[in-house]
Design a protein around this motif. Structure first.
Motif, PDB file in Angstrom:
ATOM      1  N   THR A  65      -4.151  54.124  76.308  1.00 15.47           N
ATOM      2  CA  THR A  65      -3.126  53.578  77.197  1.00 15.47           C
ATOM      3  C   THR A  65      -1.882  53.216  76.392  1.00 15.47           C
ATOM      4  OG1 THR A  65      -4.004  51.330  76.975  1.00 15.47           O
ATOM      5  CG2 THR A  65      -4.879  52.688  78.775  1.00 15.47           C
ATOM      6  N   SER A  66      -0.785  52.977  77.099  1.00 15.31           N
ATOM      7  CA  SER A  66       0.481  52.705  76.411  1.00 15.31           C
ATOM      8  C   SER A  66       0.523  51.315  75.794  1.00 15.31           C
ATOM      9  CB  SER A  66       1.653  52.879  77.382  1.00 15.31           C
ATOM     10  OG  SER A  66       1.504  52.029  78.502  1.00 15.31           O
ATOM     11  N   ASN A  67      -0.243  50.369  76.352  1.00 16.97           N
ATOM     12  CA  ASN A  67      -0.273  49.002  75.827  1.00 16.97           C
ATOM     13  C   ASN A  67      -1.706  48.478  75.894  1.00 16.97           C
ATOM     14  OD1 ASN A  67      -0.025  46.311  75.162  1.00 16.97           O
ATOM     15  ND2 ASN A  67       1.630  45.873  76.616  1.00 16.97           N
ATOM     16  N   LYS A  70      -2.722  45.279  77.829  1.00 13.26           N
ATOM     17  CA  LYS A  70      -2.652  45.237  79.287  1.00 13.26           C
ATOM     18  C   LYS A  70      -3.691  46.185  79.890  1.00 13.26           C
ATOM     19  CE  LYS A  70       1.104  42.597  79.799  1.00 13.26           C
ATOM     20  NZ  LYS A  70       2.285  43.060  80.544  1.00 13.26           N
ATOM     21  N   GLU A  72      -4.040  49.138  82.345  1.00 13.81           N
ATOM     22  CA  GLU A  72      -3.081  50.128  82.826  1.00 13.81           C
ATOM     23  C   GLU A  72      -3.587  50.859  84.069  1.00 13.81           C
ATOM     24  OE1 GLU A  72      -0.584  53.013  80.202  1.00 13.81           O
ATOM     25  OE2 GLU A  72      -2.367  54.131  80.838  1.00 13.81           O
ATOM     26  N   LYS A  95       1.869  47.467  94.079  1.00 14.22           N
ATOM     27  CA  LYS A  95       2.226  47.227  92.677  1.00 14.22           C
ATOM     28  C   LYS A  95       3.026  45.936  92.502  1.00 14.22           C
ATOM     29  CE  LYS A  95       6.598  49.760  92.237  1.00 14.22           C
ATOM     30  NZ  LYS A  95       7.328  50.795  91.490  1.00 14.22           N
ATOM     31  N   ASP A 101      -1.152  40.833  83.812  1.00 20.61           N
ATOM     32  CA  ASP A 101      -1.893  41.565  82.781  1.00 20.61           C
ATOM     33  C   ASP A 101      -2.133  43.028  83.149  1.00 20.61           C
ATOM     34  OD1 ASP A 101      -3.741  41.089  84.807  1.00 20.61           O
ATOM     35  OD2 ASP A 101      -5.412  40.707  83.433  1.00 20.61           O
ATOM     36  N   ASP A 103      -0.306  46.767  83.917  1.00 24.00           N
ATOM     37  CA  ASP A 103       0.866  47.643  83.850  1.00 24.00           C
ATOM     38  C   ASP A 103       0.662  48.811  84.805  1.00 24.00           C
ATOM     39  OD1 ASP A 103       2.453  46.315  82.067  1.00 24.00           O
ATOM     40  OD2 ASP A 103       1.852  47.483  80.314  1.00 24.00           O
ATOM     41  N   PHE A 104       1.668  49.083  85.636  1.00 23.54           N
ATOM     42  CA  PHE A 104       1.601  50.229  86.546  1.00 23.54           C
ATOM     43  C   PHE A 104       2.630  51.271  86.132  1.00 23.54           C
ATOM     44  CE2 PHE A 104       3.222  52.600  90.165  1.00 23.54           C
ATOM     45  CZ  PHE A 104       2.056  53.125  90.698  1.00 23.54           C
ATOM     46  N   HIS A 105       2.198  52.526  86.082  1.00 25.10           N
ATOM     47  CA  HIS A 105       3.098  53.637  85.771  1.00 25.10           C
ATOM     48  C   HIS A 105       2.803  54.800  86.710  1.00 25.10           C
ATOM     49  CE1 HIS A 105       3.950  51.602  81.963  1.00 25.10           C
ATOM     50  NE2 HIS A 105       2.651  51.550  81.740  1.00 25.10           N
ATOM     51  N   ASN A 204      -6.965  52.194  83.313  1.00 26.34           N
ATOM     52  CA  ASN A 204      -7.177  51.923  81.892  1.00 26.34           C
ATOM     53  C   ASN A 204      -7.644  53.139  81.095  1.00 26.34           C
ATOM     54  OD1 ASN A 204      -6.377  49.591  80.588  1.00 26.34           O
ATOM     55  ND2 ASN A 204      -8.461  48.934  80.147  1.00 26.34           N
TER      56      ASN A 204
END
Length: 235
Positions: A65-67, A70, A72, A95, A101, A103-105, A204
């Motif tokens: 995941t990007s972070n 968090k 995701e 969203k 905590d 993250d939405f993408h 995630n």
């Protein structure tokens, strides 16, 4: 003759719109063909049915995941997918209520040239900071007005009309190294997730949720919330 040609064009546009979609308890309308860029993909055949006794599909090899701090959630979508079009208002409302905590993408799907054009439009909008102004108009143009926005010229007109972006600025961004890099990364993610259609939710980097696995679009969000809670408890 003209009426016949118009009818054929209309049918073709409709088939193109539904070819990437899956919805509710129905299977994906079309087999996923290899996306554009080269990337590692799970050996398992993509499926939109849930794992036995579950309302989601475990991803064989979890995707980074990007972070990592968090949880995701990624929506894999296509602007030309009618199911994504109807799902979008639900996603937009959902969203906004996500905890801090999470993250939405979004990540555009692409397994044909038109989907690549639309993916580039998405990342151009992000780069230009106008996604909030053009996201819904792009959906509406394709799904309501049946304007497929099949090239940079058509998209430039929309960006100018709805976001005040100069046509030359749009074209430079649309064809930029940064946008093309993001498109390749999205393609690699889709392969790693093993998507079978659109829309799909990825939680995630470990779980795929489809309309079929969850039992409908509203249920997709409920399953996502359950998996978010599961990931939170595991931290």
């Amino acid at each position: 003759m003209f009426k016949k040609m118009f009818s054929l064009a209309t049918v073709f546009s409709f088939l193109l719109l539904v070819s990437a979609c899956s919805d509710g308890a129905e299977p994906a309308a079309a087999k996923v063909t290899p996306p554009v860029a080269n990337a590692t993909q799970s050996q398992a055949q993509p499926t939109d049915a849930g794992d036995k006794g579950e309302r989601f599909i475990r991803i064989a090899q979890p995707v980074r995941t990007s972070n990592p701090d968090k949880i995701e959630v990624v929506e894999v979508f296509w602007y030309g997918c009618s199911h994504c079009f109807h799902f979008d208002p639900m996603i937009e409302a959902w969203k906004k209520q996500l905890p801090a905590d999470v993250d939405f993408h979004r990540s555009p799907a692409m397994w044909n040239d038109l989907m690549v054009v639309h993916a580039k439009a998405y990342y151009a909008a992000l780069t230009l900071g106008v996604l909030d102004k053009v996201h819904e108009p792009i959906f509406n143009a394709i799904n309501v007005d049946r304007n497929m926005l099949k090239d940079a010229d058509a998209l430039a007109k929309l960006f100018t009309e709805h976001a005040g972006v100069d046509a030359d600025t749009f074209r430079k961004t649309f064809d930029s190294f940064g946008v093309n890099s993001q498109v390749k990364q999205a393609d690699a993610r889709a392969r790693s997730y093993g998507i079978a259609g659109t829309p799909e939710l990825i939680v995630n980097g470990k779980y795929r949720i489809t309309g079929r696995s969850a039992g409908g679009r509203a249920e997709m969000l409920k399953v996502a919330e359950e998996l978010i809670a599961k990931e939170r408890a595991a931290k």
